[in-house]
Design a protein around this motif. Structure first.
Motif, PDB file in Angstrom:
ATOM      1  N   THR A 101       8.935 -76.780 -14.658  1.00 45.19           N
ATOM      2  CA  THR A 101       9.669 -77.902 -15.223  1.00 45.19           C
ATOM      3  C   THR A 101       8.927 -79.229 -15.178  1.00 45.19           C
ATOM      4  OG1 THR A 101      11.739 -76.848 -14.586  1.00 45.19           O
ATOM      5  CG2 THR A 101      11.844 -79.194 -15.134  1.00 45.19           C
ATOM      6  N   MET A 102       8.311 -79.565 -14.054  1.00 43.67           N
ATOM      7  CA  MET A 102       7.812 -80.926 -13.903  1.00 43.67           C
ATOM      8  C   MET A 102       6.542 -80.990 -13.076  1.00 43.67           C
ATOM      9  SD  MET A 102      10.520 -82.301 -11.062  1.00 43.67           S
ATOM     10  CE  MET A 102      11.789 -81.095 -11.441  1.00 43.67           C
ATOM     11  N   THR A 103       5.840 -82.106 -13.245  1.00 41.80           N
ATOM     12  CA  THR A 103       4.687 -82.428 -12.408  1.00 41.80           C
ATOM     13  C   THR A 103       4.840 -83.874 -11.949  1.00 41.80           C
ATOM     14  OG1 THR A 103       3.253 -80.928 -13.661  1.00 41.80           O
ATOM     15  CG2 THR A 103       2.169 -82.588 -12.299  1.00 41.80           C
ATOM     16  N   ILE A 104       4.728 -84.104 -10.662  1.00 38.81           N
ATOM     17  CA  ILE A 104       4.858 -85.458 -10.122  1.00 38.81           C
ATOM     18  C   ILE A 104       3.570 -86.230 -10.387  1.00 38.81           C
ATOM     19  CG2 ILE A 104       5.233 -86.841  -8.037  1.00 38.81           C
ATOM     20  CD1 ILE A 104       7.693 -85.342  -8.948  1.00 38.81           C
ATOM     21  N   LEU A 105       3.711 -87.460 -10.880  1.00 34.01           N
ATOM     22  CA  LEU A 105       2.544 -88.289 -11.151  1.00 34.01           C
ATOM     23  C   LEU A 105       2.140 -89.107  -9.922  1.00 34.01           C
ATOM     24  CD1 LEU A 105       0.495 -89.354 -13.247  1.00 34.01           C
ATOM     25  CD2 LEU A 105       2.139 -91.167 -13.772  1.00 34.01           C
ATOM     26  N   THR A 158      13.998 -83.180  -2.956  1.00 35.23           N
ATOM     27  CA  THR A 158      13.763 -84.558  -3.393  1.00 35.23           C
ATOM     28  C   THR A 158      13.225 -84.574  -4.821  1.00 35.23           C
ATOM     29  OG1 THR A 158      13.280 -85.233  -1.111  1.00 35.23           O
ATOM     30  CG2 THR A 158      12.562 -86.708  -2.877  1.00 35.23           C
ATOM     31  N   GLU A 159      12.273 -83.686  -5.104  1.00 32.39           N
ATOM     32  CA  GLU A 159      11.749 -83.572  -6.472  1.00 32.39           C
ATOM     33  C   GLU A 159      12.859 -83.245  -7.461  1.00 32.39           C
ATOM     34  OE1 GLU A 159       7.124 -82.334  -6.748  1.00 32.39           O
ATOM     35  OE2 GLU A 159       8.554 -80.700  -6.514  1.00 32.39           O
ATOM     36  N   TYR A 160      13.705 -82.292  -7.082  1.00 33.93           N
ATOM     37  CA  TYR A 160      14.761 -81.852  -7.995  1.00 33.93           C
ATOM     38  C   TYR A 160      15.803 -82.950  -8.208  1.00 33.93           C
ATOM     39  CZ  TYR A 160      18.541 -79.168 -10.045  1.00 33.93           C
ATOM     40  OH  TYR A 160      19.540 -78.726 -10.878  1.00 33.93           O
ATOM     41  N   LEU A 161      16.209 -83.628  -7.145  1.00 40.21           N
ATOM     42  CA  LEU A 161      17.175 -84.716  -7.272  1.00 40.21           C
ATOM     43  C   LEU A 161      16.606 -85.850  -8.122  1.00 40.21           C
ATOM     44  CD1 LEU A 161      18.577 -84.858  -3.629  1.00 40.21           C
ATOM     45  CD2 LEU A 161      19.810 -84.135  -5.678  1.00 40.21           C
ATOM     46  N   ASN A 162      15.319 -86.121  -7.960  1.00 40.94           N
ATOM     47  CA  ASN A 162      14.656 -87.145  -8.765  1.00 40.94           C
ATOM     48  C   ASN A 162      14.733 -86.785 -10.249  1.00 40.94           C
ATOM     49  OD1 ASN A 162      12.666 -89.481  -9.043  1.00 40.94           O
ATOM     50  ND2 ASN A 162      11.443 -87.804  -9.878  1.00 40.94           N
ATOM     51  N   PHE A 163      14.617 -85.489 -10.541  1.00 38.52           N
ATOM     52  CA  PHE A 163      14.726 -84.999 -11.921  1.00 38.52           C
ATOM     53  C   PHE A 163      16.178 -85.013 -12.398  1.00 38.52           C
ATOM     54  CE2 PHE A 163      16.117 -81.040 -13.985  1.00 38.52           C
ATOM     55  CZ  PHE A 163      15.587 -81.207 -15.256  1.00 38.52           C
ATOM     56  N   PRO A 235       7.732 -91.121 -10.423  1.00 36.12           N
ATOM     57  CA  PRO A 235       7.336 -90.795 -11.796  1.00 36.12           C
ATOM     58  C   PRO A 235       6.915 -89.332 -11.932  1.00 36.12           C
ATOM     59  CG  PRO A 235       6.276 -92.816 -11.041  1.00 36.12           C
ATOM     60  CD  PRO A 235       6.895 -92.181  -9.842  1.00 36.12           C
ATOM     61  N   TRP A 236       7.357 -88.709 -13.025  1.00 34.82           N
ATOM     62  CA  TRP A 236       7.013 -87.315 -13.272  1.00 34.82           C
ATOM     63  C   TRP A 236       6.839 -87.095 -14.774  1.00 34.82           C
ATOM     64  CZ3 TRP A 236      10.354 -84.062 -16.106  1.00 34.82           C
ATOM     65  CH2 TRP A 236      11.620 -84.597 -16.382  1.00 34.82           C
ATOM     66  N   TYR A 237       6.241 -85.985 -15.102  1.00 36.96           N
ATOM     67  CA  TYR A 237       6.068 -85.674 -16.519  1.00 36.96           C
ATOM     68  C   TYR A 237       6.179 -84.171 -16.738  1.00 36.96           C
ATOM     69  CZ  TYR A 237       1.225 -84.552 -15.161  1.00 36.96           C
ATOM     70  OH  TYR A 237       0.116 -84.018 -14.562  1.00 36.96           O
ATOM     71  N   ARG A 238       6.417 -83.838 -18.008  1.00 38.66           N
ATOM     72  CA  ARG A 238       6.537 -82.442 -18.406  1.00 38.66           C
ATOM     73  C   ARG A 238       5.607 -82.185 -19.582  1.00 38.66           C
ATOM     74  NH1 ARG A 238      12.182 -79.560 -19.519  1.00 38.66           N
ATOM     75  NH2 ARG A 238      12.733 -81.338 -18.278  1.00 38.66           N
ATOM     76  N   VAL A 239       4.818 -81.137 -19.490  1.00 38.38           N
ATOM     77  CA  VAL A 239       3.949 -80.733 -20.597  1.00 38.38           C
ATOM     78  C   VAL A 239       4.729 -79.755 -21.459  1.00 38.38           C
ATOM     79  CG1 VAL A 239       1.757 -79.665 -21.244  1.00 38.38           C
ATOM     80  CG2 VAL A 239       1.905 -81.046 -19.157  1.00 38.38           C
ATOM     81  N   GLU A 240       5.016 -80.166 -22.690  1.00 40.89           N
ATOM     82  CA  GLU A 240       5.887 -79.388 -23.550  1.00 40.89           C
ATOM     83  C   GLU A 240       5.160 -78.290 -24.316  1.00 40.89           C
ATOM     84  OE1 GLU A 240       9.016 -79.392 -23.774  1.00 40.89           O
ATOM     85  OE2 GLU A 240       9.674 -81.209 -22.783  1.00 40.89           O
ATOM     86  N   GLY A 241       3.919 -78.520 -24.698  1.00 40.97           N
ATOM     87  CA  GLY A 241       3.198 -77.540 -25.511  1.00 40.97           C
ATOM     88  C   GLY A 241       2.272 -78.219 -26.478  1.00 40.97           C
ATOM     89  N   LYS A 242       1.783 -77.467 -27.475  1.00 39.12           N
ATOM     90  CA  LYS A 242       0.848 -78.029 -28.434  1.00 39.12           C
ATOM     91  C   LYS A 242       1.514 -79.078 -29.307  1.00 39.12           C
ATOM     92  CE  LYS A 242      -1.893 -73.784 -28.973  1.00 39.12           C
ATOM     93  NZ  LYS A 242      -2.402 -72.793 -29.955  1.00 39.12           N
ATOM     94  N   GLU A 243       0.704 -80.083 -29.674  1.00 39.31           N
ATOM     95  CA  GLU A 243       1.161 -81.077 -30.635  1.00 39.31           C
ATOM     96  C   GLU A 243       1.365 -80.413 -31.988  1.00 39.31           C
ATOM     97  OE1 GLU A 243       0.684 -85.411 -29.904  1.00 39.31           O
ATOM     98  OE2 GLU A 243       2.311 -83.968 -29.697  1.00 39.31           O
ATOM     99  N   LYS A 244       2.441 -80.743 -32.655  1.00 36.39           N
ATOM    100  CA  LYS A 244       2.715 -80.171 -33.984  1.00 36.39           C
ATOM    101  C   LYS A 244       2.214 -81.108 -35.083  1.00 36.39           C
ATOM    102  CE  LYS A 244       6.752 -77.650 -32.362  1.00 36.39           C
ATOM    103  NZ  LYS A 244       8.219 -77.425 -32.532  1.00 36.39           N
TER     104      LYS A 244
END
Length: 244
Positions: A101-105, A158-163, A235-244
């Motif tokens: 789901t996520m990566t912490i920055l 903590t990560e999950y609550l932050n999300f 701060p966190w981010y999610r990599v969704e996939g290839k750019e369309k």
């Protein structure tokens, strides 16, 4: 002479109270396992993980009448059920959710809430359970395992609550895949990709991805990244996939 873990006896614990405590913990383990598998069903959303996160705390409250016949260590030779079991299952589910789901920055703001959750949970578990038993070596291993599980649960919670409570608007960025590799270690293998700097990420970053995601992308692909500030200002981010 110290007792070996296999020699622990029920002692003066009432048989009916012990039986009820075992029933309670078996029920908690079964429910936790069901929720863990439900967490992999995407259409169910966050409900399974959120409920699973609460199970250890619910068990502490419900187990109060049985506090003299519960233990915190995992000991298959002991007649006493372990109050740590639901916490272990929650850690496994939270880890799987976090990976996909996520990566912490930035981790600076994660340590204080992690330590608070760990301290409160450790205090309640130790107050509710019997002292660590067995040989000195067994006690040391049990205490070390207890600390690792509690820290893992607190950190991932903590990560999950932050999300979960994050109401900030996502910001879209693009990043180039510089490298992809499968890392082989003695304990496990995992897939990772290295991304070029993007947005607030000023340096190259390597993140772990699922095998399916790994197979779908190639080096020099542009990936969509959605960045958010986090409900706890982590701060966190999610990599969704290839750019369309």
């Amino acid at each position: 002479m110290e007792n070996h873990p296999s020699e622990i006896s029920v002692g003066t614990a009432p048989a009916n109270k012990l039986s009820k405590a075992i029933t309670l913990m078996v029920s908690a383990i079964v429910i936790s396992l069901i929720l863990m598998f439900m967490s992999f069903v995407r259409r169910l959303g966050n409900f399974p993980v959120t409920t699973l996160l609460l199970i250890p705390w619910i068990c502490i409250v419900v187990s109060y009448p049985f506090r003299k016949v519960l233990q915190v260590e995992i000991n298959l030779f002991s007649p006493y059920p372990s109050l740590l079991s639901p916490v272990i299952i929650a850690v496994i589910a939270l880890f799987a959710f976090d990976m996909k789901t996520m990566t912490i920055l930035d981790y600076h703001n994660i340590w204080l809430p992690t330590c608070i959750i760990a301290a409160v949970l450790a205090t309640l578990l130790l107050l509710m359970t019997r002292p660590f038993g067995g040989t000195i070596l067994f006690k040391r291993r049990s205490i070390a395992f207890f600390i690792v599980v509690l820290f893992g649960y607190s950190f991932l919670s903590t990560e999950y609550l932050n999300f979960l409570i994050d109401k900030t608007a996502p910001v879209h960025y693009s990043a180039i895949v510089l490298r992809k590799r499968i890392v082989h270690s003695r304990r496990n293998n995992y897939c990772s990709i290295t991304l070029a700097p993007w947005g607030p990420q000023k340096y190259k970053s390597e993140i772990t991805v699922t095998p399916y995601f790994y197979d779908e992308i190639h080096e020099n692909d542009y990936l969509s990244i959605y960045f958010r500030q986090g409900g706890l200002n982590i701060p966190w981010y999610r990599v969704e996939g290839k750019e369309k």
